[in-house]
Design a protein around this motif. Sequence first.
Motif, PDB file in Angstrom:
ATOM      1  N   ARG A  61       0.504  -1.291  -0.162  1.00  0.00           N
ATOM      2  CA  ARG A  61       0.024  -0.154   0.103  1.00  0.00           C
ATOM      3  C   ARG A  61       0.889   1.278   0.099  1.00  0.00           C
ATOM      4  O   ARG A  61       1.062   2.029  -0.399  1.00  0.00           O
ATOM      5  CB  ARG A  61      -1.137  -0.037   0.916  1.00  0.00           C
ATOM      6  CG  ARG A  61      -2.022  -0.832   1.340  1.00  0.00           C
ATOM      7  CD  ARG A  61      -2.804  -1.271   0.379  1.00  0.00           C
ATOM      8  NE  ARG A  61      -2.341  -1.558  -1.238  1.00  0.00           N
ATOM      9  CZ  ARG A  61      -2.162  -2.765  -1.067  1.00  0.00           C
ATOM     10  NH1 ARG A  61      -1.835  -3.644  -0.194  1.00  0.00           N
ATOM     11  NH2 ARG A  61      -1.555  -3.189  -3.088  1.00  0.00           N
ATOM     12  N   LEU A  62       2.246   1.080   0.559  1.00  0.00           N
ATOM     13  CA  LEU A  62       2.900   2.337  -0.074  1.00  0.00           C
ATOM     14  C   LEU A  62       3.524   2.515  -0.754  1.00  0.00           C
ATOM     15  O   LEU A  62       3.961   3.689  -1.203  1.00  0.00           O
ATOM     16  CB  LEU A  62       3.979   2.114   1.257  1.00  0.00           C
ATOM     17  CG  LEU A  62       3.359   2.921   2.776  1.00  0.00           C
ATOM     18  CD1 LEU A  62       4.911   2.142   4.121  1.00  0.00           C
ATOM     19  CD2 LEU A  62       3.118   3.363   3.408  1.00  0.00           C
ATOM     20  N   ALA A  63       3.646   1.571  -1.329  1.00  0.00           N
ATOM     21  CA  ALA A  63       4.112   1.995  -2.252  1.00  0.00           C
ATOM     22  C   ALA A  63       3.153   2.412  -3.718  1.00  0.00           C
ATOM     23  O   ALA A  63       3.182   3.395  -4.385  1.00  0.00           O
ATOM     24  CB  ALA A  63       4.772  -0.076  -3.377  1.00  0.00           C
ATOM     25  N   ASP A  64       2.154   1.545  -3.979  1.00  0.00           N
ATOM     26  CA  ASP A  64       0.123   2.647  -4.149  1.00  0.00           C
ATOM     27  C   ASP A  64       0.516   4.370  -3.915  1.00  0.00           C
ATOM     28  O   ASP A  64       0.610   5.176  -4.732  1.00  0.00           O
ATOM     29  CB  ASP A  64      -0.320   1.526  -3.850  1.00  0.00           C
ATOM     30  CG  ASP A  64      -0.802   0.256  -4.111  1.00  0.00           C
ATOM     31  OD1 ASP A  64      -0.566   0.009  -5.217  1.00  0.00           O
ATOM     32  OD2 ASP A  64      -1.713   0.287  -3.765  1.00  0.00           O
ATOM     33  N   ILE A  65       1.283   4.473  -2.675  1.00  0.00           N
ATOM     34  CA  ILE A  65       1.241   5.685  -2.439  1.00  0.00           C
ATOM     35  C   ILE A  65       2.531   6.349  -3.421  1.00  0.00           C
ATOM     36  O   ILE A  65       1.477   7.614  -3.763  1.00  0.00           O
ATOM     37  CB  ILE A  65       0.860   5.827  -0.779  1.00  0.00           C
ATOM     38  CG1 ILE A  65       0.181   5.560  -0.992  1.00  0.00           C
ATOM     39  CG2 ILE A  65       1.197   7.591  -0.446  1.00  0.00           C
ATOM     40  CD1 ILE A  65      -1.414   5.959  -0.632  1.00  0.00           C
ATOM     41  N   ARG A  66       3.344   5.906  -3.231  1.00  0.00           N
ATOM     42  CA  ARG A  66       4.880   6.533  -4.090  1.00  0.00           C
ATOM     43  C   ARG A  66       4.522   6.497  -5.282  1.00  0.00           C
ATOM     44  O   ARG A  66       5.402   7.539  -5.762  1.00  0.00           O
ATOM     45  CB  ARG A  66       5.569   5.803  -3.510  1.00  0.00           C
ATOM     46  CG  ARG A  66       6.049   5.892  -2.146  1.00  0.00           C
ATOM     47  CD  ARG A  66       7.452   5.143  -2.193  1.00  0.00           C
ATOM     48  NE  ARG A  66       7.942   4.781  -0.578  1.00  0.00           N
ATOM     49  CZ  ARG A  66       7.700   3.792   0.024  1.00  0.00           C
ATOM     50  NH1 ARG A  66       7.021   2.660  -0.191  1.00  0.00           N
ATOM     51  NH2 ARG A  66       7.521   3.505   1.075  1.00  0.00           N
ATOM     52  N   ASN A  75       4.459  16.144  -2.159  1.00  0.00           N
ATOM     53  CA  ASN A  75       4.292  14.850  -2.213  1.00  0.00           C
ATOM     54  C   ASN A  75       4.568  14.409  -1.598  1.00  0.00           C
ATOM     55  O   ASN A  75       4.905  12.990  -1.041  1.00  0.00           O
ATOM     56  CB  ASN A  75       4.353  14.638  -3.560  1.00  0.00           C
ATOM     57  CG  ASN A  75       5.182  14.858  -4.248  1.00  0.00           C
ATOM     58  OD1 ASN A  75       6.779  15.325  -3.619  1.00  0.00           O
ATOM     59  ND2 ASN A  75       5.926  14.372  -5.212  1.00  0.00           N
ATOM     60  N   SER A  76       5.675  14.577  -0.220  1.00  0.00           N
ATOM     61  CA  SER A  76       6.216  13.759   0.484  1.00  0.00           C
ATOM     62  C   SER A  76       5.289  13.343   1.977  1.00  0.00           C
ATOM     63  O   SER A  76       3.729  13.638   1.982  1.00  0.00           O
ATOM     64  CB  SER A  76       7.266  14.772   1.960  1.00  0.00           C
ATOM     65  OG  SER A  76       6.865  16.076   2.225  1.00  0.00           O
ATOM     66  N   PHE A  77       5.007  12.401   2.176  1.00  0.00           N
ATOM     67  CA  PHE A  77       4.652  12.387   3.460  1.00  0.00           C
ATOM     68  C   PHE A  77       5.178  10.799   4.337  1.00  0.00           C
ATOM     69  O   PHE A  77       5.920  10.646   4.152  1.00  0.00           O
ATOM     70  CB  PHE A  77       3.201  10.904   2.829  1.00  0.00           C
ATOM     71  CG  PHE A  77       3.717   9.482   2.237  1.00  0.00           C
ATOM     72  CD1 PHE A  77       3.493   8.457   2.962  1.00  0.00           C
ATOM     73  CD2 PHE A  77       4.070  10.155   0.760  1.00  0.00           C
ATOM     74  CE1 PHE A  77       3.756   7.420   1.919  1.00  0.00           C
ATOM     75  CE2 PHE A  77       4.527   8.291   0.493  1.00  0.00           C
ATOM     76  CZ  PHE A  77       4.668   7.116   0.712  1.00  0.00           C
ATOM     77  N   LEU A  78       5.021  10.777   5.974  1.00  0.00           N
ATOM     78  CA  LEU A  78       5.102  10.219   6.439  1.00  0.00           C
ATOM     79  C   LEU A  78       4.268   8.732   7.349  1.00  0.00           C
ATOM     80  O   LEU A  78       4.782   8.058   7.132  1.00  0.00           O
ATOM     81  CB  LEU A  78       5.768  10.898   7.958  1.00  0.00           C
ATOM     82  CG  LEU A  78       6.776  11.884   7.889  1.00  0.00           C
ATOM     83  CD1 LEU A  78       6.729  12.287   9.377  1.00  0.00           C
ATOM     84  CD2 LEU A  78       8.102  10.886   7.620  1.00  0.00           C
ATOM     85  N   HIS A  79       2.491   9.562   6.476  1.00  0.00           N
ATOM     86  CA  HIS A  79       1.998   8.338   6.681  1.00  0.00           C
ATOM     87  C   HIS A  79       1.050   8.911   5.617  1.00  0.00           C
ATOM     88  O   HIS A  79       0.412   9.226   5.044  1.00  0.00           O
ATOM     89  CB  HIS A  79       1.400   8.954   8.133  1.00  0.00           C
ATOM     90  CG  HIS A  79      -0.021   7.961   8.024  1.00  0.00           C
ATOM     91  ND1 HIS A  79      -1.128   8.449   7.557  1.00  0.00           N
ATOM     92  CD2 HIS A  79      -0.295   6.702   9.154  1.00  0.00           C
ATOM     93  CE1 HIS A  79      -2.165   6.961   8.163  1.00  0.00           C
ATOM     94  NE2 HIS A  79      -1.553   6.526   9.034  1.00  0.00           N
ATOM     95  N   PRO A  80       0.323   8.005   4.985  1.00  0.00           N
ATOM     96  CA  PRO A  80      -0.676   8.151   3.696  1.00  0.00           C
ATOM     97  C   PRO A  80      -1.502   9.199   3.956  1.00  0.00           C
ATOM     98  O   PRO A  80      -1.301   9.694   2.675  1.00  0.00           O
ATOM     99  CB  PRO A  80      -1.555   7.182   4.066  1.00  0.00           C
ATOM    100  CG  PRO A  80      -0.575   5.590   4.619  1.00  0.00           C
ATOM    101  CD  PRO A  80       0.252   6.233   5.723  1.00  0.00           C
ATOM    102  N   SER A  81      -1.982   9.067   5.482  1.00  0.00           N
ATOM    103  CA  SER A  81      -2.690  10.635   5.446  1.00  0.00           C
ATOM    104  C   SER A  81      -2.328  12.324   5.215  1.00  0.00           C
ATOM    105  O   SER A  81      -3.257  12.928   5.259  1.00  0.00           O
ATOM    106  CB  SER A  81      -2.895   9.855   7.275  1.00  0.00           C
ATOM    107  OG  SER A  81      -2.244  10.387   7.615  1.00  0.00           O
ATOM    108  N   ASP A  82      -0.905  12.005   5.893  1.00  0.00           N
ATOM    109  CA  ASP A  82      -0.020  12.995   4.712  1.00  0.00           C
ATOM    110  C   ASP A  82      -0.345  13.393   3.597  1.00  0.00           C
ATOM    111  O   ASP A  82      -0.511  14.927   2.745  1.00  0.00           O
ATOM    112  CB  ASP A  82       1.338  12.684   4.041  1.00  0.00           C
ATOM    113  CG  ASP A  82       2.324  12.710   6.982  1.00  0.00           C
ATOM    114  OD1 ASP A  82       0.871  13.451   7.355  1.00  0.00           O
ATOM    115  OD2 ASP A  82       3.191  12.714   6.990  1.00  0.00           O
ATOM    116  N   SER A  83      -0.895  12.860   2.674  1.00  0.00           N
ATOM    117  CA  SER A  83      -0.858  13.051   0.742  1.00  0.00           C
ATOM    118  C   SER A  83      -2.523  13.588   1.058  1.00  0.00           C
ATOM    119  O   SER A  83      -2.397  14.914  -0.285  1.00  0.00           O
ATOM    120  CB  SER A  83      -1.636  11.130   0.548  1.00  0.00           C
ATOM    121  OG  SER A  83      -2.488  10.517   0.627  1.00  0.00           O
ATOM    122  N   LEU A  84      -3.234  14.293   1.683  1.00  0.00           N
ATOM    123  CA  LEU A  84      -4.451  15.629   1.881  1.00  0.00           C
ATOM    124  C   LEU A  84      -3.954  15.747   1.843  1.00  0.00           C
ATOM    125  O   LEU A  84      -4.737  17.640   1.221  1.00  0.00           O
ATOM    126  CB  LEU A  84      -5.043  14.739   2.808  1.00  0.00           C
ATOM    127  CG  LEU A  84      -6.152  13.726   2.997  1.00  0.00           C
ATOM    128  CD1 LEU A  84      -6.368  13.501   4.845  1.00  0.00           C
ATOM    129  CD2 LEU A  84      -6.899  13.425   2.509  1.00  0.00           C
TER     130      LEU A  84
END
Length: 112
Positions: A61-66, A75-84
């Motif tokens: 799932r993290l690969a999906d986000i990347r 577009n940086s993130f530590l947690h997927p919710s950072d993508s908001l």
Amino acid sequence: LRPIAGDHAEPSWGDLAKINIIVSRLMPSNYSQLLSAFGSSVMIGDLQKIRNACAHISADRLADIRSLQVRYNRNSFLHPSDSLFWVDPASGDFSWNGWLYEMKLVSAAAVK
């Protein structure tokens, strides 16, 4: 109950491709309008992937986000919710606002 074999076997959430399959099989009187509306989505799939990553954090799932990062600025993130808080380069607005706007457009096209 048996456990799910892997996250690939979990039920889909918000998958517009699945909605189009359902519409095609049910064949309501406005099926072509629904297929057109649901098929016009570009960004809602990003929201689906991010939601899945938030609910089921895993390497896949993290690969999906990347893989989505290239479509957004800041577009940086530590947690997927950072993508908001990623920025849509077309509008200059936060990603969540673009997803919401697109959902409004798709839903309006589905019921017009």
